[in-house]
Design a protein around this motif. Sequence first.
Motif, PDB file in Angstrom:
ATOM      1  N   SER A   1     -68.575 -70.909  20.486  1.00 27.95           N
ATOM      2  CA  SER A   1     -68.500 -71.634  21.752  1.00 27.95           C
ATOM      3  C   SER A   1     -68.739 -70.618  22.867  1.00 27.95           C
ATOM      4  O   SER A   1     -68.647 -69.405  22.656  1.00 27.95           O
ATOM      5  CB  SER A   1     -67.111 -72.263  21.911  1.00 27.95           C
ATOM      6  OG  SER A   1     -66.150 -71.233  22.053  1.00 27.95           O
ATOM      7  N   MET A   2     -69.002 -71.125  24.049  1.00 33.90           N
ATOM      8  CA  MET A   2     -69.173 -70.212  25.194  1.00 33.90           C
ATOM      9  C   MET A   2     -67.885 -69.440  25.455  1.00 33.90           C
ATOM     10  O   MET A   2     -67.916 -68.288  25.858  1.00 33.90           O
ATOM     11  CB  MET A   2     -69.538 -70.994  26.436  1.00 33.90           C
ATOM     12  CG  MET A   2     -70.903 -71.564  26.331  1.00 33.90           C
ATOM     13  SD  MET A   2     -71.843 -71.149  27.760  1.00 33.90           S
ATOM     14  CE  MET A   2     -73.320 -71.998  27.307  1.00 33.90           C
TER      15      MET A   2
ATOM     16  N   PHE B   1     -64.924 -64.307  25.262  1.00 33.51           N
ATOM     17  CA  PHE B   1     -63.546 -63.865  24.964  1.00 33.51           C
ATOM     18  C   PHE B   1     -63.343 -62.363  25.222  1.00 33.51           C
ATOM     19  O   PHE B   1     -62.373 -61.957  25.886  1.00 33.51           O
ATOM     20  CB  PHE B   1     -63.217 -64.236  23.506  1.00 33.51           C
ATOM     21  CG  PHE B   1     -61.830 -63.911  23.039  1.00 33.51           C
ATOM     22  CD1 PHE B   1     -60.800 -64.841  23.170  1.00 33.51           C
ATOM     23  CD2 PHE B   1     -61.539 -62.685  22.451  1.00 33.51           C
ATOM     24  CE1 PHE B   1     -59.510 -64.542  22.722  1.00 33.51           C
ATOM     25  CE2 PHE B   1     -60.261 -62.384  22.007  1.00 33.51           C
ATOM     26  CZ  PHE B   1     -59.239 -63.310  22.143  1.00 33.51           C
ATOM     27  N   PRO B   2     -64.257 -61.502  24.723  1.00 28.71           N
ATOM     28  CA  PRO B   2     -64.042 -60.058  24.912  1.00 28.71           C
ATOM     29  C   PRO B   2     -63.915 -59.653  26.381  1.00 28.71           C
ATOM     30  O   PRO B   2     -63.140 -58.756  26.701  1.00 28.71           O
ATOM     31  CB  PRO B   2     -65.291 -59.420  24.286  1.00 28.71           C
ATOM     32  CG  PRO B   2     -65.759 -60.425  23.280  1.00 28.71           C
ATOM     33  CD  PRO B   2     -65.459 -61.754  23.900  1.00 28.71           C
TER      34      PRO B   2
ATOM     35  N   SER C   1     -69.859 -74.248  29.799  1.00 29.97           N
ATOM     36  CA  SER C   1     -69.436 -73.037  30.509  1.00 29.97           C
ATOM     37  C   SER C   1     -68.229 -72.457  29.798  1.00 29.97           C
ATOM     38  O   SER C   1     -67.385 -73.204  29.288  1.00 29.97           O
ATOM     39  CB  SER C   1     -69.065 -73.384  31.951  1.00 29.97           C
ATOM     40  OG  SER C   1     -68.337 -72.328  32.533  1.00 29.97           O
ATOM     41  N   PRO C   2     -68.127 -71.131  29.764  1.00 26.64           N
ATOM     42  CA  PRO C   2     -66.920 -70.535  29.177  1.00 26.64           C
ATOM     43  C   PRO C   2     -65.674 -70.856  29.994  1.00 26.64           C
ATOM     44  O   PRO C   2     -64.559 -70.670  29.528  1.00 26.64           O
ATOM     45  CB  PRO C   2     -67.218 -69.029  29.224  1.00 26.64           C
ATOM     46  CG  PRO C   2     -68.248 -68.863  30.278  1.00 26.64           C
ATOM     47  CD  PRO C   2     -69.064 -70.119  30.268  1.00 26.64           C
ATOM     48  N   LEU C   3     -65.878 -71.362  31.213  1.00 28.39           N
ATOM     49  CA  LEU C   3     -64.743 -71.639  32.102  1.00 28.39           C
ATOM     50  C   LEU C   3     -64.353 -73.115  32.096  1.00 28.39           C
ATOM     51  O   LEU C   3     -63.457 -73.540  32.828  1.00 28.39           O
ATOM     52  CB  LEU C   3     -65.086 -71.197  33.533  1.00 28.39           C
ATOM     53  CG  LEU C   3     -65.495 -69.721  33.675  1.00 28.39           C
ATOM     54  CD1 LEU C   3     -65.935 -69.417  35.093  1.00 28.39           C
ATOM     55  CD2 LEU C   3     -64.350 -68.796  33.265  1.00 28.39           C
ATOM     56  N   ARG C   4     -65.059 -73.912  31.258  1.00 26.06           N
ATOM     57  CA  ARG C   4     -64.748 -75.335  31.152  1.00 26.06           C
ATOM     58  C   ARG C   4     -63.373 -75.490  30.498  1.00 26.06           C
ATOM     59  O   ARG C   4     -62.994 -74.687  29.662  1.00 26.06           O
ATOM     60  CB  ARG C   4     -65.824 -76.009  30.298  1.00 26.06           C
ATOM     61  CG  ARG C   4     -65.701 -77.486  30.183  1.00 26.06           C
ATOM     62  CD  ARG C   4     -66.976 -78.070  29.582  1.00 26.06           C
ATOM     63  NE  ARG C   4     -66.770 -79.464  29.250  1.00 26.06           N
ATOM     64  CZ  ARG C   4     -66.382 -79.900  28.059  1.00 26.06           C
ATOM     65  NH1 ARG C   4     -66.223 -79.054  27.065  1.00 26.06           N
ATOM     66  NH2 ARG C   4     -66.185 -81.174  27.850  1.00 26.06           N
TER      67      ARG C   4
ATOM     68  N   VAL D   1     -75.127 -64.633  30.338  1.00 26.18           N
ATOM     69  CA  VAL D   1     -74.554 -65.532  31.346  1.00 26.18           C
ATOM     70  C   VAL D   1     -73.094 -65.930  31.037  1.00 26.18           C
ATOM     71  O   VAL D   1     -72.257 -65.902  31.943  1.00 26.18           O
ATOM     72  CB  VAL D   1     -75.493 -66.735  31.576  1.00 26.18           C
ATOM     73  CG1 VAL D   1     -74.813 -67.830  32.377  1.00 26.18           C
ATOM     74  CG2 VAL D   1     -76.743 -66.247  32.302  1.00 26.18           C
ATOM     75  N   PRO D   2     -72.742 -66.238  29.784  1.00 29.21           N
ATOM     76  CA  PRO D   2     -71.322 -66.532  29.540  1.00 29.21           C
ATOM     77  C   PRO D   2     -70.409 -65.370  29.931  1.00 29.21           C
ATOM     78  O   PRO D   2     -69.349 -65.573  30.533  1.00 29.21           O
ATOM     79  CB  PRO D   2     -71.260 -66.779  28.021  1.00 29.21           C
ATOM     80  CG  PRO D   2     -72.643 -67.183  27.647  1.00 29.21           C
ATOM     81  CD  PRO D   2     -73.560 -66.442  28.572  1.00 29.21           C
TER      82      PRO D   2
END
Length: 267
Positions: A87-88, A93-94, A137-140, A212-213
């Motif tokens: 997932s994004m 995560f890192p 988005s990773p922020l979703r 981008v993520p």
Amino acid sequence: MLQKLHEAADFIHSRIAVTPEIALILGTGLGDLASLIKDAVCIPYQDIPHFPVSTAPYHKGQLLIGTFCGRPVLVMQGRFHYYEGYSMEQAAFPVRVFRLLGVHTLVVTNAAGAINKGYGVGDLVMIEDHIKFFNDSPLRGQNLEEFGPRFNDMSDAYTKSLRTLAKNIAQEQNIPLHEGVYAYMPGPSYETPAEIRMLRTLGADVVGMSTVPEVLTASHAGMQVFGLSFCTNMAAGIEKEIKHLDFSKVGIDHFNRLISEMVKQMP
Ligand code: HPA
């Protein structure tokens, strides 16, 4: 999620003596720079709690923490891509773990296709901005207020002062350097020629499947960002086919020199 991030950060913290200031994500084929890290502690991703594991070709899948050009750094040799099935949020995560460790600046690099016909294979492009189409988005989801606000301003996501520094270094050191817009595409297929024509019309200069993520996550967490693309091929439709990714020696030398000097001089 927050607990997992802390567990990963605590594990890394227990293995290292220095507090890293700068994190470098080395993209596909660009991992050699890591050999210049001094006194490196090496931590394979699979040892770190909750860390994803890299499956992409050319990617080593380890963290190095050590000194580079006199600065305490953390290097990610190999990253996580959406096309691998992550997932994004996992792909990014890192970056949050690095923030918890004290990192304030992210240097993010990638192999990319050149859309701008004025660019060539082996050219370096510092990213001034990006275009993301796909609807994730990773922020979703729930916002982690510990890192940043729900609605994050992306006006200066690719920190302008770092781009100015890079321009000055490139000029002094005779390193050819473009500044352009990165289009993020999901892959794993390369784009179609029609997609590349569309991206060019919309103002993109390079295209790739990463970065981008991580940048969205770093910006949300208040980190400075410097993004650098290495053009490994002309994007689809410009030449007859995309045969392979070309990491020219001259280009890699420019890449290593620019990143080294940036790390030395950046605030
Ligand atoms: N497209 C997308 N990603 C890439 C390319 C490309 O042409 N080259 C290297 N990564």
